[in-house]
Design a protein around this motif. Structure first.
Motif, PDB file in Angstrom:
ATOM      1  N   HIS A 115       0.836  -1.211   0.000  1.00 35.05           N
ATOM      2  CA  HIS A 115       0.000   0.000   0.000  1.00 35.05           C
ATOM      3  C   HIS A 115       0.867   1.256   0.000  1.00 35.05           C
ATOM      4  CE1 HIS A 115      -3.409   2.615   0.932  1.00 35.05           C
ATOM      5  NE2 HIS A 115      -2.667   3.154   1.900  1.00 35.05           N
ATOM      6  N   LEU A 116       1.978   1.214   0.756  1.00 33.48           N
ATOM      7  CA  LEU A 116       2.886   2.363   0.812  1.00 33.48           C
ATOM      8  C   LEU A 116       4.027   2.236  -0.188  1.00 33.48           C
ATOM      9  CD1 LEU A 116       3.868   4.987   2.123  1.00 33.48           C
ATOM     10  CD2 LEU A 116       5.076   3.607   3.798  1.00 33.48           C
ATOM     11  N   LEU A 117       4.634   1.052  -0.251  1.00 32.57           N
ATOM     12  CA  LEU A 117       5.832   0.868  -1.079  1.00 32.57           C
ATOM     13  C   LEU A 117       5.599   1.210  -2.545  1.00 32.57           C
ATOM     14  CD1 LEU A 117       7.598  -2.395   0.135  1.00 32.57           C
ATOM     15  CD2 LEU A 117       8.709  -0.182  -0.237  1.00 32.57           C
ATOM     16  N   PHE A 118       4.425   0.859  -3.047  1.00 30.10           N
ATOM     17  CA  PHE A 118       4.163   1.041  -4.474  1.00 30.10           C
ATOM     18  C   PHE A 118       3.122   2.129  -4.730  1.00 30.10           C
ATOM     19  CE2 PHE A 118       5.451  -3.437  -3.764  1.00 30.10           C
ATOM     20  CZ  PHE A 118       6.702  -3.337  -4.352  1.00 30.10           C
ATOM     21  N   SER A 119       3.254   3.203  -3.949  1.00 32.40           N
ATOM     22  CA  SER A 119       2.304   4.310  -4.072  1.00 32.40           C
ATOM     23  C   SER A 119       2.954   5.567  -4.627  1.00 32.40           C
ATOM     24  CB  SER A 119       1.681   4.612  -2.700  1.00 32.40           C
ATOM     25  OG  SER A 119       2.689   5.014  -1.783  1.00 32.40           O
ATOM     26  N   GLY A 120       4.036   5.398  -5.384  1.00 33.42           N
ATOM     27  CA  GLY A 120       4.617   6.551  -6.074  1.00 33.42           C
ATOM     28  C   GLY A 120       5.884   7.115  -5.482  1.00 33.42           C
ATOM     29  N   GLY A 121       6.591   6.367  -4.644  1.00 34.04           N
ATOM     30  CA  GLY A 121       7.872   6.847  -4.119  1.00 34.04           C
ATOM     31  C   GLY A 121       8.886   7.050  -5.234  1.00 34.04           C
ATOM     32  N   LYS A 122       9.797   7.994  -5.047  1.00 29.54           N
ATOM     33  CA  LYS A 122      10.746   8.356  -6.112  1.00 29.54           C
ATOM     34  C   LYS A 122      11.944   7.416  -6.197  1.00 29.54           C
ATOM     35  CE  LYS A 122       9.584  13.216  -5.299  1.00 29.54           C
ATOM     36  NZ  LYS A 122       8.914  13.013  -3.993  1.00 29.54           N
ATOM     37  N   ARG A 123      12.148   6.562  -5.179  1.00 32.52           N
ATOM     38  CA  ARG A 123      13.273   5.620  -5.132  1.00 32.52           C
ATOM     39  C   ARG A 123      14.620   6.334  -5.114  1.00 32.52           C
ATOM     40  NH1 ARG A 123       9.129   2.788  -3.678  1.00 32.52           N
ATOM     41  NH2 ARG A 123       8.103   1.540  -5.295  1.00 32.52           N
ATOM     42  N   LEU A 124      14.664   7.513  -4.529  1.00 33.81           N
ATOM     43  CA  LEU A 124      15.929   8.250  -4.484  1.00 33.81           C
ATOM     44  C   LEU A 124      16.959   7.566  -3.602  1.00 33.81           C
ATOM     45  CD1 LEU A 124      14.766  11.979  -4.345  1.00 33.81           C
ATOM     46  CD2 LEU A 124      15.781  10.770  -6.268  1.00 33.81           C
ATOM     47  N   ARG A 125      16.515   6.950  -2.520  1.00 31.53           N
ATOM     48  CA  ARG A 125      17.478   6.314  -1.616  1.00 31.53           C
ATOM     49  C   ARG A 125      18.186   5.135  -2.275  1.00 31.53           C
ATOM     50  NH1 ARG A 125      13.637   8.880   0.426  1.00 31.53           N
ATOM     51  NH2 ARG A 125      13.910  10.280   2.215  1.00 31.53           N
ATOM     52  N   PRO A 126      17.461   4.217  -2.930  1.00 31.90           N
ATOM     53  CA  PRO A 126      18.175   3.172  -3.672  1.00 31.90           C
ATOM     54  C   PRO A 126      19.108   3.738  -4.743  1.00 31.90           C
ATOM     55  CG  PRO A 126      15.888   2.558  -3.417  1.00 31.90           C
ATOM     56  CD  PRO A 126      16.007   3.971  -2.923  1.00 31.90           C
ATOM     57  N   LEU A 127      18.658   4.767  -5.449  1.00 36.02           N
ATOM     58  CA  LEU A 127      19.515   5.380  -6.480  1.00 36.02           C
ATOM     59  C   LEU A 127      20.788   5.943  -5.863  1.00 36.02           C
ATOM     60  CD1 LEU A 127      17.133   7.355  -8.879  1.00 36.02           C
ATOM     61  CD2 LEU A 127      18.447   5.287  -9.398  1.00 36.02           C
ATOM     62  N   LEU A 128      20.667   6.533  -4.686  1.00 36.05           N
ATOM     63  CA  LEU A 128      21.844   7.103  -4.026  1.00 36.05           C
ATOM     64  C   LEU A 128      22.860   6.027  -3.676  1.00 36.05           C
ATOM     65  CD1 LEU A 128      20.086   9.707  -1.706  1.00 36.05           C
ATOM     66  CD2 LEU A 128      21.676  10.249  -3.567  1.00 36.05           C
ATOM     67  N   MET A 129      22.395   4.865  -3.217  1.00 39.01           N
ATOM     68  CA  MET A 129      23.343   3.798  -2.894  1.00 39.01           C
ATOM     69  C   MET A 129      23.984   3.255  -4.161  1.00 39.01           C
ATOM     70  SD  MET A 129      23.035   0.168  -0.883  1.00 39.01           S
ATOM     71  CE  MET A 129      24.530  -0.822  -0.706  1.00 39.01           C
ATOM     72  N   VAL A 130      23.160   3.011  -5.183  1.00 43.15           N
ATOM     73  CA  VAL A 130      23.662   2.459  -6.445  1.00 43.15           C
ATOM     74  C   VAL A 130      24.762   3.346  -7.013  1.00 43.15           C
ATOM     75  CG1 VAL A 130      23.041   2.073  -8.868  1.00 43.15           C
ATOM     76  CG2 VAL A 130      21.604   1.143  -7.046  1.00 43.15           C
ATOM     77  N   HIS A 131      24.494   4.642  -7.057  1.00 43.83           N
ATOM     78  CA  HIS A 131      25.455   5.529  -7.728  1.00 43.83           C
ATOM     79  C   HIS A 131      26.595   5.964  -6.818  1.00 43.83           C
ATOM     80  CE1 HIS A 131      23.618   5.680 -11.668  1.00 43.83           C
ATOM     81  NE2 HIS A 131      22.480   5.496 -11.024  1.00 43.83           N
ATOM     82  N   SER A 132      26.426   5.855  -5.515  1.00 44.79           N
ATOM     83  CA  SER A 132      27.570   6.041  -4.612  1.00 44.79           C
ATOM     84  C   SER A 132      28.548   4.886  -4.809  1.00 44.79           C
ATOM     85  CB  SER A 132      27.106   6.100  -3.152  1.00 44.79           C
ATOM     86  OG  SER A 132      26.350   7.266  -2.906  1.00 44.79           O
ATOM     87  N   ALA A 133      28.005   3.671  -4.936  1.00 43.40           N
ATOM     88  CA  ALA A 133      28.868   2.499  -5.171  1.00 43.40           C
ATOM     89  C   ALA A 133      29.582   2.615  -6.508  1.00 43.40           C
ATOM     90  CB  ALA A 133      28.026   1.225  -5.124  1.00 43.40           C
ATOM     91  N   ARG A 134      28.849   2.990  -7.536  1.00 43.24           N
ATOM     92  CA  ARG A 134      29.446   3.083  -8.875  1.00 43.24           C
ATOM     93  C   ARG A 134      30.476   4.215  -8.957  1.00 43.24           C
ATOM     94  NH1 ARG A 134      23.972   2.250 -12.499  1.00 43.24           N
ATOM     95  NH2 ARG A 134      23.596   0.060 -11.912  1.00 43.24           N
TER      96      ARG A 134
END
Length: 327
Positions: free
Chosen positions: A41-60
């Motif tokens: 109900h919350l997870l798939f309600s339009g979050g921008k996913r910025l936190r996962p993107l931040l980890m992915v691109h910090s690692a890269r």
């Protein structure tokens, strides 16, 4: 400008965002179907996913590119969702991301326990990194965020809340999660300590800017833009920087009026409109924008010693977006 900035982030990160969405769905596999329903109900309600993107691109940014960064990045979206579920119960919020808050559809105990499940799930995925330092970072995040919420609750309605007290609250509530997200990307990449520290500081300043921008939006955005009713902080007795600065600079007469408005039992839209005018008169809005911009400047400076690449460009873009966004 903001819409263009958001669109640029989405376009640059489109392949990663698609994979992140798949990973979030794949790992959300509780034994109890009701837990999936509440979490979804919350997870798939339009979050921008910025936190996962931040980890992915910090690692890269630190040279990591083994595909596992996507799977590990969802740790921080699950953690974020867990805190939102808990916060909405504590704050008795009605709306989140334009939808009814989970606890208005299911009982508060079920929602809290679903948040607990998401926290445990994030730790389970973190263990698969086989990096004790990442597990330590997540333990610190959960410890600090819990203390931040308790600190904020204990200071609810405090009319003389200082800027320093406010900063400590938002550091624990918001900045520590974004800071840990970026730091974990560097740890996953086994980056040198100086790069880990730089990304940790980037995340700290980004998190502070994000929260200050959120606190501004509560007074400057519409309900449609926010996905929830404006003035939520005021209704919940939370003093944020626009109010704190304005109160400290207001005339005695206006200060007393503002304090009465803050302490009022019932929310009055006309009173809220007048209060917003005071925030402009006493430069609470302007001051908060300046402090947020300063944090963005410091965040981007933390990336100076990294080689230019797509990940660095995206992290700089996210920093700019943090304070220019409307929602």
């Amino acid at each position: 400008m903001t819409k263009g900035m958001k669109q640029r982030i989405i376009e640059q990160a489109a392949p990663d965002l698609e994979k992140i969405e798949i990973a979030l769905e794949h790992h959300l596999n509780p034994n109890v179907e009701l837990v999936r329903q509440i979490a979804s109900h919350l997870l798939f309600s339009g979050g921008k996913r910025l936190r996962p993107l931040l980890m992915v691109h910090s690692a890269r940014l630190c040279g990591y590119n083994n595909d596992f960064e996507i799977e590990f990045s969802i740790i921080f979206e699950y953690l974020h969702a867990a805190t939102l579920l808990h916060d909405d119960v504590v704050d008795e919020a009605d709306i989140r991301r334009g939808k009814k808050a989970a606890h208005t559809k299911w009982s508060a105990p079920k929602v809290v326990l679903t948040g607990d499940f998401l926290m445990a799930l994030s730790l389970d995925i973190a263990a698969k990194t086989r990096e004790p330092d990442i597990i330590s970072v997540i333990a610190k995040i959960t410890r600090d965020m819990s203390q931040g919420e308790i600190d904020q609750l204990s200071k609810k309605g405090k009319l003389n809340l200082s800027e320093e007290e406010y900063r400590k609250i938002i550091e624990r509530k918001t900045a520590v999660l974004i800071q840990g997200t970026c730091q974990s990307g560097a740890i996953l990449a086994k980056a040198p300590k100086e790069k880990e520290t730089a990304l940790s500081q980037y995340g700290f300043h980004l998190g502070m800017a994000f929260q200050m921008a959120d606190d501004l939006l509560d007074y400057t955005a519409s309900a449609k833009e926010l996905g929830k009713n404006p003035g939520a902080d005021l209704r919940e007795g939370k003093l944020t920087l626009p109010l704190i600065h304005s109160l400290s600079n207001a005339s005695q007469k206006d200060k007393e009026w503002m304090q009465d408005a803050i302490a009022a039992t019932l929310f009055n839209p006309d009173q809220f409109k007048k209060l917003k005018e005071k925030l402009y008169t006493y430069k609470g809005i302007e001051y908060t924008k300046d402090r947020a911009r300063d944090h963005v400047k410091k965040a981007k400076a933390c990336l100076n010693d990294f080689d230019d690449c797509q990940s660095k460009q995206l992290l700089c873009l996210i920093a700019d977006y943090s304070i220019e966004r409307k929602v």
